[in-house]
Scaffold this active site. Structure first.
Site, PDB file in Angstrom:
ATOM      1  N   GLU A   1       0.827  -1.211   0.000  1.00  0.00           N
ATOM      2  CA  GLU A   1       0.000   0.000   0.000  1.00  0.00           C
ATOM      3  C   GLU A   1       0.861   1.261   0.000  1.00  0.00           C
ATOM      4  O   GLU A   1       0.559   2.217  -0.716  1.00  0.00           O
ATOM      5  CB  GLU A   1      -0.937   0.015   1.217  1.00  0.00           C
ATOM      6  CG  GLU A   1      -1.983  -1.087   1.212  1.00  0.00           C
ATOM      7  CD  GLU A   1      -2.847  -1.065  -0.036  1.00  0.00           C
ATOM      8  OE1 GLU A   1      -3.100   0.021  -0.582  1.00  0.00           O
ATOM      9  OE2 GLU A   1      -3.257  -2.156  -0.487  1.00  0.00           O
TER      10      GLU A   1
ATOM     11  N   ASP B   1      -9.430   3.374  -3.319  1.00  0.00           N
ATOM     12  CA  ASP B   1      -8.302   3.889  -4.101  1.00  0.00           C
ATOM     13  C   ASP B   1      -8.831   4.525  -5.387  1.00  0.00           C
ATOM     14  O   ASP B   1     -10.041   4.657  -5.581  1.00  0.00           O
ATOM     15  CB  ASP B   1      -7.265   2.787  -4.377  1.00  0.00           C
ATOM     16  CG  ASP B   1      -7.767   1.773  -5.385  1.00  0.00           C
ATOM     17  OD1 ASP B   1      -8.962   1.807  -5.753  1.00  0.00           O
ATOM     18  OD2 ASP B   1      -6.949   0.941  -5.832  1.00  0.00           O
TER      19      ASP B   1
ATOM     20  N   TYR C   1      -7.037   5.031   4.241  1.00  0.00           N
ATOM     21  CA  TYR C   1      -7.020   4.062   3.153  1.00  0.00           C
ATOM     22  C   TYR C   1      -6.136   2.855   3.493  1.00  0.00           C
ATOM     23  O   TYR C   1      -6.546   1.691   3.358  1.00  0.00           O
ATOM     24  CB  TYR C   1      -6.519   4.742   1.865  1.00  0.00           C
ATOM     25  CG  TYR C   1      -6.203   3.750   0.791  1.00  0.00           C
ATOM     26  CD1 TYR C   1      -7.235   3.147   0.076  1.00  0.00           C
ATOM     27  CD2 TYR C   1      -4.896   3.368   0.521  1.00  0.00           C
ATOM     28  CE1 TYR C   1      -6.959   2.192  -0.893  1.00  0.00           C
ATOM     29  CE2 TYR C   1      -4.619   2.417  -0.437  1.00  0.00           C
ATOM     30  CZ  TYR C   1      -5.642   1.836  -1.148  1.00  0.00           C
ATOM     31  OH  TYR C   1      -5.370   0.886  -2.084  1.00  0.00           O
TER      32      TYR C   1
END
Ligand code: SF4
Length: 352
Positions: A37, A138, A120
């Site tokens: 990520e 995303d 996120y």
């Protein structure tokens, strides 16, 4: 908002679709999910993939990453940009080792306390590693939802974010959290791509606002692009006794934590020749004794997200090592390539 069985359609599509060939597929290890990520933020998958593989190989565990020097981690990150991400990555690895006994927190709110982990990333770790009911948002997810549900606001604005959150609240399948998140991200990457989405064979076509209203190009609403700030860097690679004078860049500007050479930033310097460069340098460093000076490159450039950089680089051999500023230090030519530099000015371009 029109209702239809979004999650059912999506999950069925995912089952029958050939899945993406990426090494993190079905990954459950929170450390590797986190690495992925952070590396993929604002980075194309193709480029990020190489860095992900390098990081997993060099630092297979969070302990390995935490015990490495920041300098070495930055060196591995070199070329990926957004260097604060790398510094946070290293700091967070140490925090997890020191404060959480080397184990990733297993709940969303604790994940959110870690440096560099925002909503996120926390949602991605919570969902993919621990099956918790958090939806991941995303760029792929936002694009898919903006098109299917006809979101008319810019997705970077609070109104746009609210719209996406509200849609996800209604359609998210909390009982299949990781499957849903993976499926919608894959749908954006494979089917509803930024350019030329495959609308002719699409399971959402009967429900899709953009398709039905011929708004595929318009949606999602594009952000207004600010003009790039132009910056002109004249670098002087000062060389004496097989050493190069360098400094580590601070947090206040681009390339935080990386190294560079003696720099004069000024639009006026871009067309200077070697003699003019020598005079400029003498004006800046009063006691400097120059043996000779060579232009190393014609002007090269690099675009960052908000800046367009232009470089002109001179190699300067000195007669002695007098230098007035203690933020600089001399690094041996044989070891300089172990340090992290911005990709366009890294010493290996000239000193192998
Ligand atoms: S119909 Fe086209 S725009 Fe709509 S979801 Fe499918 S691929 Fe995306």
């Amino acid at each position: 908002m029109k209702t239809f069985a979004f999650a059912d359609i999506l999950l069925k599509w995912h089952v029958i679709t050939k899945q993406r060939n990426v090494p993190w597929y079905n990954e459950k290890n929170p450390y590797k999910i986190w690495l992925r990520e952070i590396i993929l933020q604002q980075t194309q998958v193709q480029q990020g993939l190489q860095y992900y593989l390098k990081f997993v190989k060099n630092y297979p565990t969070i302990q390995a990453l935490a015990s490495e020097s920041l300098e070495a981690v930055l060196k591995l990150w070199e070329g990926l940009g957004y260097y604060n991400r790398c510094k946070n990555l290293h700091k967070t690895a140490q925090q997890i080792v020191n404060e959480f006994n080397g184990k990733f927190p297993e709940n969303y709110s604790q994940l959110m306390t870690l440096k560099g982990i925002g909503p996120y990333t926390a949602a991605a770790i919570a969902s993919f590693a621990y099956n918790l009911p958090y939806s991941v948002i995303d760029g792929n997810v936002k694009r898919v939802l903006a098109r299917i549900y006809g979101v008319q606001s810019n997705l970077e604005t609070s109104q746009g974010k609210k719209s996406i959150d509200a849609i996800l609240k209604k359609i998210f399948d909390a009982t299949h959290s990781p499957q849903f998140n993976q499926a919608i991200m894959d749908f954006g990457a494979i089917q509803c791509k930024p350019q030329q989405p495959n609308c002719n064979i699409c399971c959402f076509a009967p429900h899709c606002f953009a398709f039905k209203n011929k708004k595929i190009v318009e949606l999602p609403v594009k952000k207004i692009k600010l003009p790039l700030q132009k910056r002109y860097f004249t670098y002087f690679i000062l060389h004496f006794n097989n050493k190069i004078l360098i400094k580590q860049r601070d947090d206040k500007d681009i390339w935080s934590g990386l190294h560079d050479y003696f720099l004069i930033e000024d639009i006026e310097n871009q067309n200077i020749n070697e003699l003019e460069a020598q005079n400029l340098l003498k004006a800046k460093i009063k006691k400097i004794k120059i043996k000779n000076i060579h232009l190393l490159n014609a002007v090269s450039s690099q675009k960052l997200s908000h800046q367009h950089l232009y470089f002109k680089i001179f190699l300067v051999h000195l007669k002695d090592n007098i230098f007035p500023c203690n933020t600089y230090f001399w690094e041996d030519i044989n070891t300089i390539n172990n340090l992290a530099f911005p990709i366009k000015i890294k010493p290996s371009l000239w000193f192998k």
